[in-house]
Write an enzyme that holds these catalytic residues in place. Structure first.
Site, PDB file in Angstrom:
ATOM      1  N   LYS A   1      -6.919   7.171  10.257  1.00 28.14           N
ATOM      2  CA  LYS A   1      -7.180   5.723  10.281  1.00 28.14           C
ATOM      3  C   LYS A   1      -7.638   5.227  11.653  1.00 28.14           C
ATOM      4  CE  LYS A   1      -5.901   5.514   6.038  1.00 28.14           C
ATOM      5  NZ  LYS A   1      -4.715   4.820   5.553  1.00 28.14           N
TER       6      LYS A   1
ATOM      7  N   ASP B   1       3.971  -2.212   8.381  1.00 26.95           N
ATOM      8  CA  ASP B   1       2.925  -2.183   7.364  1.00 26.95           C
ATOM      9  C   ASP B   1       1.949  -1.060   7.686  1.00 26.95           C
ATOM     10  OD1 ASP B   1       1.406  -2.909   5.178  1.00 26.95           O
ATOM     11  OD2 ASP B   1       1.067  -4.974   5.836  1.00 26.95           O
ATOM     12  N   GLY B   2       1.089  -0.754   6.754  1.00 21.15           N
ATOM     13  CA  GLY B   2       0.036   0.220   6.979  1.00 21.15           C
ATOM     14  C   GLY B   2      -1.223  -0.465   7.467  1.00 21.15           C
ATOM     15  N   ALA B   3      -2.298   0.287   7.600  1.00 27.50           N
ATOM     16  CA  ALA B   3      -3.593  -0.261   8.004  1.00 27.50           C
ATOM     17  C   ALA B   3      -4.692   0.629   7.440  1.00 27.50           C
ATOM     18  CB  ALA B   3      -3.704  -0.349   9.520  1.00 27.50           C
TER      19      ALA B   3
ATOM     20  N   GLU C   1       0.011 -10.371   3.904  1.00 25.83           N
ATOM     21  CA  GLU C   1       0.292  -9.452   5.008  1.00 25.83           C
ATOM     22  C   GLU C   1       0.098 -10.130   6.357  1.00 25.83           C
ATOM     23  OE1 GLU C   1      -0.918  -5.229   2.805  1.00 25.83           O
ATOM     24  OE2 GLU C   1      -2.393  -6.299   4.012  1.00 25.83           O
TER      25      GLU C   1
ATOM     26  N   LYS D   1      -7.215  -4.590   7.556  1.00 24.19           N
ATOM     27  CA  LYS D   1      -6.256  -4.450   6.463  1.00 24.19           C
ATOM     28  C   LYS D   1      -6.802  -5.172   5.236  1.00 24.19           C
ATOM     29  CE  LYS D   1      -1.924  -5.097   7.150  1.00 24.19           C
ATOM     30  NZ  LYS D   1      -1.671  -3.928   6.255  1.00 24.19           N
TER      31      LYS D   1
ATOM     32  N   GLY E   1       0.810  -1.208   0.000  1.00 22.86           N
ATOM     33  CA  GLY E   1       0.000   0.000   0.000  1.00 22.86           C
ATOM     34  C   GLY E   1       0.844   1.259   0.000  1.00 22.86           C
ATOM     35  N   SER E   2       0.168   2.401  -0.086  1.00 19.54           N
ATOM     36  CA  SER E   2       0.863   3.676  -0.256  1.00 19.54           C
ATOM     37  C   SER E   2       1.698   4.056   0.957  1.00 19.54           C
ATOM     38  CB  SER E   2      -0.146   4.784  -0.566  1.00 19.54           C
ATOM     39  OG  SER E   2      -1.062   4.941   0.503  1.00 19.54           O
ATOM     40  N   THR E   3       1.191   3.813   2.168  1.00 23.70           N
ATOM     41  CA  THR E   3       1.954   4.180   3.360  1.00 23.70           C
ATOM     42  C   THR E   3       3.179   3.290   3.505  1.00 23.70           C
ATOM     43  OG1 THR E   3      -0.119   4.849   4.420  1.00 23.70           O
ATOM     44  CG2 THR E   3       1.803   4.626   5.839  1.00 23.70           C
TER      45      THR E   3
END
EC number: 5.3.1.6
Length: 262
Positions: free
Chosen positions: A129, A89-91, A111, A102, A34-36
């Site tokens: 978020k 990781d992002g969320a 993930e 996620k 993902g982007s983050t």
């Protein structure tokens, strides 16, 4: 870091920059999707270039793998790594207990496998978020293509008895065709609005034939690092019960981030 970044991108960058400081030489690190998470990979690539940082990265998607190689991170498989020191990781959402939704990018299965094969999981996110109760973001579940419509019907019937506000289930699309994950599966998105008992829902949905995995990450995340558009970062450690604040200054320069777009 260019001043032309939007406040959201600045928030993602400072969270990723802070998280990258947890990575030490010689570590095996799970790299999210993902982007983050892409900001995180770029930050680690900058450390590889400028500091000579040597790590082995286990990506959670083919896109992350390509980006990691591009910035000079050695990429290995989880089978080669066997166990990881850290996953970052992002969320899509997180609550006060650091439980997550996620899978917005469609990589929830890899993930979750990578995150649970790690000594520690750190989530990087912007403040938008955070939610009081999970469920505003649609909950994805990965399902095998064979009989997916039957699986969808079973999911809808199961939701009747669950503590949720919405029960709409949709097949994720990629244009006019169904979306396929890296494992060749489909994604069903459950529009629940509010999940009253995330642990129960996770356990029950995973018992439905055809469901491979769901996007609820319960008791997996250890630290959430929240970025803000003004450079502030807040780190919440669920195990230590601590909250730390810091600030990362932006520097106007040409660097690895110049070509990073969502």
């Amino acid at each position: 870091m260019s001043s032309e970044l939007s406040p959201i991108d600045k928030a993602k960058f400072v969270a990723a920059k802070q998280a990258s400081s947890y990575v030490e030489d010689g570590m095996k690190v799970g790299l999210g999707s993902g982007s983050t998470a892409a900001w995180l990979v770029k930050c680690l690539g900058e450390r590889v270039e400028k500091e000579g940082l040597k790590i082995k990265g286990v990506p959670t998607s083919s896109r992350t793998a390509a980006l990691a190689r591009e910035v000079g991170i050695e990429v290995i498989s989880l089978d080669e790594a066997k166990w990881l020191d850290l996953t970052i990781d992002g969320a899509d959402e997180y609550d006060g207990n650091l439980n997550l939704i996620k899978g917005g990018g469609g990589s929830l299965l890899q993930e979750k496998i990578v995150a649970t094969a790690s000594d520690q999981m750190i989530v990087i996110a912007d403040a938008s978020k955070q939610v009081e109760t999970l469920g505003t973001f649609p909950l994805p579940i990965e399902v095998i293509p064979f009989g997916w419509q039957t699986t969808k019907t079973l999911v809808e019937e199961t939701l009747i008895g669950m503590d949720v506000l919405g029960r709409k289930v949709t097949l994720r699309m990629n244009g006019d065709a169904p979306f396929y994950t890296d494992e060749g599966n489909h994604i069903l998105d459950m529009h629940l609005n509010r999940i009253g008992n995330a642990r129960q829902l996770s356990l029950i949905v995973n018992q439905i034939p055809g469901v491979v995995e769901n996007g609820l990450f319960i008791d997996i995340c250890d630290v959430v690092i929240i970025g803000f558009g003004d450079g502030r970062v807040e780190s919440r450690d669920i195990n230590e019960g601590s909250v730390e604040e810091d600030r990362i200054e932006f520097v106007e320069t040409e660097n690895l981030f110049a070509d990073l777009n969502d």
